[in-house]
Design an enzyme around this catalytic site. Structure first.
Site, PDB file in Angstrom:
ATOM      1  N   LYS A 213      -1.281   2.067 -11.005  1.00 35.77           N
ATOM      2  CA  LYS A 213      -1.694   2.780  -9.796  1.00 35.77           C
ATOM      3  C   LYS A 213      -1.539   4.295  -9.984  1.00 35.77           C
ATOM      4  CE  LYS A 213      -0.209  -0.904  -6.605  1.00 35.77           C
ATOM      5  NZ  LYS A 213      -1.373  -1.487  -5.961  1.00 35.77           N
TER       6      LYS A 213
ATOM      7  N   GLU B 260       3.888   7.505  -1.508  1.00 36.31           N
ATOM      8  CA  GLU B 260       2.779   8.120  -0.776  1.00 36.31           C
ATOM      9  C   GLU B 260       3.039   8.065   0.716  1.00 36.31           C
ATOM     10  OE1 GLU B 260      -0.502   5.830  -2.475  1.00 36.31           O
ATOM     11  OE2 GLU B 260      -0.541   4.554  -0.710  1.00 36.31           O
TER      12      GLU B 260
ATOM     13  N   HIS C   5       0.743  -7.624   3.594  1.00 35.97           N
ATOM     14  CA  HIS C   5      -0.200  -6.926   2.723  1.00 35.97           C
ATOM     15  C   HIS C   5      -1.127  -7.857   1.971  1.00 35.97           C
ATOM     16  CE1 HIS C   5       2.060  -3.452   3.778  1.00 35.97           C
ATOM     17  NE2 HIS C   5       3.152  -3.937   3.253  1.00 35.97           N
TER      18      HIS C   5
ATOM     19  N   ARG D 105     -12.406  -6.522 -11.278  1.00 38.82           N
ATOM     20  CA  ARG D 105     -12.791  -7.935 -11.396  1.00 38.82           C
ATOM     21  C   ARG D 105     -13.562  -8.326 -10.151  1.00 38.82           C
ATOM     22  NH1 ARG D 105      -9.308  -9.271  -7.392  1.00 38.82           N
ATOM     23  NH2 ARG D 105      -7.289  -8.273  -7.495  1.00 38.82           N
TER      24      ARG D 105
HETATM   25  P1  ADP Z   1      -1.486  -4.280  -3.859  1.00 39.06           P
HETATM   26  O1  ADP Z   1      -2.048  -3.807  -5.161  1.00 39.06           O
HETATM   27  O2  ADP Z   1      -0.113  -4.825  -3.992  1.00 39.06           O
HETATM   28  O3  ADP Z   1      -2.415  -5.168  -3.104  1.00 39.06           O
HETATM   29  P2  ADP Z   1      -2.333  -1.939  -2.400  1.00 39.06           P
HETATM   30  O4  ADP Z   1      -2.013  -0.593  -2.910  1.00 39.06           O
HETATM   31  O5  ADP Z   1      -3.710  -2.460  -2.606  1.00 39.06           O
HETATM   32  O6  ADP Z   1      -1.270  -2.971  -2.990  1.00 39.06           O
HETATM   33  O7  ADP Z   1      -1.990  -2.014  -0.857  1.00 39.06           O
HETATM   34  C1  ADP Z   1      -2.037  -3.240  -0.157  1.00 39.06           C
HETATM   35  C2  ADP Z   1      -2.014  -3.010   1.331  1.00 39.06           C
HETATM   36  O8  ADP Z   1      -0.873  -2.226   1.719  1.00 39.06           O
HETATM   37  C3  ADP Z   1      -3.187  -2.226   1.884  1.00 39.06           C
HETATM   38  O9  ADP Z   1      -4.294  -3.030   2.121  1.00 39.06           O
HETATM   39  C4  ADP Z   1      -2.605  -1.655   3.164  1.00 39.06           C
HETATM   40  O10 ADP Z   1      -2.558  -2.649   4.164  1.00 39.06           O
HETATM   41  C5  ADP Z   1      -1.178  -1.341   2.785  1.00 39.06           C
HETATM   42  N1  ADP Z   1      -1.021   0.066   2.332  1.00 39.06           N
HETATM   43  C6  ADP Z   1      -1.117   0.513   1.073  1.00 39.06           C
HETATM   44  N2  ADP Z   1      -0.923   1.850   1.014  1.00 39.06           N
HETATM   45  C7  ADP Z   1      -0.684   2.263   2.265  1.00 39.06           C
HETATM   46  C8  ADP Z   1      -0.384   3.546   2.877  1.00 39.06           C
HETATM   47  N3  ADP Z   1      -0.283   4.650   2.164  1.00 39.06           N
HETATM   48  N4  ADP Z   1      -0.211   3.583   4.215  1.00 39.06           N
HETATM   49  C9  ADP Z   1      -0.288   2.455   4.955  1.00 39.06           C
HETATM   50  N5  ADP Z   1      -0.549   1.237   4.449  1.00 39.06           N
HETATM   51  C10 ADP Z   1      -0.734   1.136   3.126  1.00 39.06           C
END
Ligand code: ADP
Length: 643
Positions: free
Chosen positions: A116, A200, A235, A292
């Protein structure tokens, strides 16, 4: 041209890939573990090769074995599906080294998006908007704390190698930062072998909007609309839809072109998804790119009419993109609900066991079911507990949502816990219907979403009574015979939601029972429900959801045996596997005799007869997985007076 494909996956996605590959005239090659020898993907493929024991680490994650099979089976290409080896750069390199085409992007693209923080550095350079935060290589705790304090709270700590919501912690105050940092590091290390994190800004109530992109090797890149996946628990996505509702044409186009730009920044090839967080003020931020095919790709297929797997196979064969941006049109609205073997009322605990009964809604071009299981298949503890994806399409969002609810209502499954009723409560939630979407929507409404759907108790009991009365079972037919009087009324005791009820029913006038359906006739209306009878238990699938009613042994004054409630139903004490059955149907046993052996957690548990009796039905075979409380066999207690 690619003539044969090995599908390095299982379950619904393996079946999904086989479907498109066959439609293109390709030879399909499945792989399977011990747990999947009879699985649907094995049945559907032209040929199937054995991989190894059930645990994924010994089967579907064995890149070496899969590659060896691909070579021996002379596969032209490997489709990885999602999960397992789909984002494993080493596997991609190994395939390419053997001249086997990997259906997906090249190694550098996977590596760049695999972390990431690395992805964020590349995206910054490509002018893609990012959530403000720290994603540097210096991982000193004190430095991270300083960065966090400067940024302000709440904030999010993410494991750089994380996925599936793992390794992510929300921090509300500076004093909690180090504790959560340690937690995220531990999870990152345990699940992904990497303890690095990024931090973040935590957006309050954003939406998860992602864009489906596709690029070929001729410099073309397109976006195929967007999906809203805000309905998440922990999530993880639960219901997804396309297009994301409420986006202006300008914003849709802007996010789409940003996504293509992100993909082209890493020379992406094939199908990919760029995930964004969309804030309430319309600003959007790059979150990550999945290199993917996604679980939720069917909603995009429904609104674009594109077969994404077919595109993957064509582009991997070196062909140019079948359509260019101007030719891609969105039509109507689609939803996907993920049906999981889990119990939402027990903290979403996964449920394993055998699917005893499965009736699915009728499918057509607007109702699609992607699944890898059939009735009598087992949901094993080894893999993802997803049973099926239910996808519906209609001309607009309101109609599509109504269709989703109806199709979920028609999805009848017994044998394991499922989230179907939970999905229906979500689909019919006011805020969801009004598209007031944000990633906390499930948490916000959890009280309602996590309470059982209310049933009409009288109707449930009456319908269960009809089923119990009209599907005669030995114990009950004796009772019926005893109880028939002039008005044909039958009286018996049942348990529903932990309470005992005494029913008095006249089956000749109260309704009808067919193989799958019970129809209750009341003076005001006719009420229908699906049902499944298993021993002394009836599962009803009513308009309001699933309901379980069990017949109790008749009380002393009703019947001549005096025994404990329901002593004839012998149930599994825990989730496990049936390793021995010492009795057969018709056999007479004495109280205390060993009937079966169930193994769980490497320990054996002997199931003994609670009373003297005759074994009248055995519901499982040796080797089957059984879940806690499921009925293993039925014992017809021996009538004391007959002895
Ligand atoms: P993963 O790779 O574990 O799925 P992501 O980075 O895609 O993690 O984030 C998954 C979920 O977490 C997002 O869809 C959102 O709901 C929440 N999320 C991620 N980053 C943030 C953020 N900065 N603020 C609020 N919610 C977040």
């Amino acid at each position: 041209m690619l003539k044969s494909v090995l599908i390095a996956n299982r379950g619904e996605i393996a079946c999904r890939v086989i479907l498109s590959a066959k439609a293109m005239g390709m030879r399909t090659i499945a792989v399977y573990s011990d747990a999947d020898a009879d699985a649907l993907h094995v049945k559907q493929a032209d040929e199937a090769w054995y991989l190894g024991p059930a645990p994924a680490a010994e089967s579907y994650l064995r890149a070496d074995k899969i590659l060896a099979i691909a070579l021996e089976a002379k596969a032209d290409c490997v489709h990885p599906g999602y999960g397992f080896l789909s984002e494993n750069a080493e596997f991609v390199a190994a395939c390419q080294a053997q001249n086997i085409v990997f259906i997906g992007p090249d190694v550098p693209a996977i590596e760049q998006m695999g972390s990431k923080s690395a992805a964020k550095i590349i995206m910054t350079a490509a002018n893609i908007p990012l959530v403000p935060g720290y994603h540097g290589a210096d991982q000193d705790d004190a430095l991270l704390q300083r960065e966090a304090d400067q940024m302000g709270y709440p904030l999010l700590i993410k494991a750089v190698a994380g996925g599936g919501g793992k390794g992510m912690r929300v921090v509300d105050a500076s004093g909690d930062f180090l504790t959560h940092l340690a937690g995220a590091r531990r999870e990152g290390l345990a699940s992904f072998g990497n303890s690095d994190v990024l931090i973040e800004k935590y957006l309050v109530a954003p939406r998860h909007v992602e864009v489906q992109v596709f690029c070929d090797r001729h410099g073309n890149g397109v976006y195929l609309g967007d999906r809203d996946c805000s309905a998440q628990r922990r999530h993880q996505k639960v219901i997804e839809e396309a297009p994301a509702p409420g986006l202006s044409d300008d914003l849709r186009k802007l996010m789409g072109t940003t996504a293509v730009q992100a993909a082209q920044a890493i020379d992406y090839v094939g199908a990919g998804t760029v995930e964004f967080l969309l804030d309430s003020d319309g600003s959007y931020y790059f979150m990550e790119m999945n290199t993917r095919l996604q679980v939720e790709h069917p909603v995009t297929e429904m609104v674009t009419g594109v077969d994404l797997v077919a595109w993957q196979l064509k582009v991997a064969a070196g062909q140019p993109m079948p359509l260019l941006q101007a030719q891609i049109k969105l039509q109507g609205h689609a939803f996907e609900a993920r049906i999981y073997a889990e119990d939402p009322l027990q903290d979403f605990q996964p449920s394993t066991g055998t699917i005893n009964h499965l009736r699915q809604p009728p499918t057509d071009q607007h109702i699609r079911i992607d699944t890898g299981v059939l009735e009598s298949d087992a949901i094993s503890p080894f893999y993802d507990p997803m049973i099926a994806k239910l996808i519906v399409w209609a001309e607009d969002r309101t109609q599509a949502l109504a269709k989703l609810d109806l199709a979920l209502q028609q999805y009848h499954l017994q044998g394991i816990a499922t989230n179907i009723d939970f999905l229906r409560r979500l689909a019919t939630l006011d805020d969801f219907a009004q598209a007031k979407l944000h990633t906390g929507i499930i948490e916000q409404h959890q009280e309602l979403l996590l309470s059982p759907s209310p049933q009409d108790q009288h109707q449930v009991l009456a319908m269960a009574g009809l089923v119990l009365a009209q599907t005669p079972q030995q114990q009950f037919s004796q009772l019926t015979a005893m109880r028939l009087n002039q008005t044909q009324q039958i009286t018996f005791n049942v348990n529903y939601l932990g309470e005992d009820h005494r029913l008095c029913i006249d089956p000749t006038t109260a309704g009808t029972v067919t193989q799958d359906q019970v129809l209750l006739q009341t003076p005001q209306q006719q009420v229908k429900a699906g049902y499944y009878r298993h021993g002394d238990c009836v599962t009803l699938f009513t308009h309001n959801g699933r309901a379980e009613v069990s017949l109790l042994s008749p009380s002393v004054d009703d019947y001549s045996i005096s025994n404990e409630a329901d002593s004839g139903s012998i149930c599994a004490p825990m989730n496990g596997s049936l390793i021995a059955c010492m009795v057969s149907a018709g056999q007479v046993v004495a109280a205390g005799d060993a009937l079966m052996l169930v193994e769980a957690m490497k320990m054996e548990h002997t199931i003994t007869a609670p009373t003297d009796g005759t074994v009248d039905e055995i519901y499982f075979n040796v080797g089957d997985l059984v879940s806690a409380d499921v009925q293993l066999l039925h014992l017809q207690p021996i009538n004391v007076e007959e002895q």
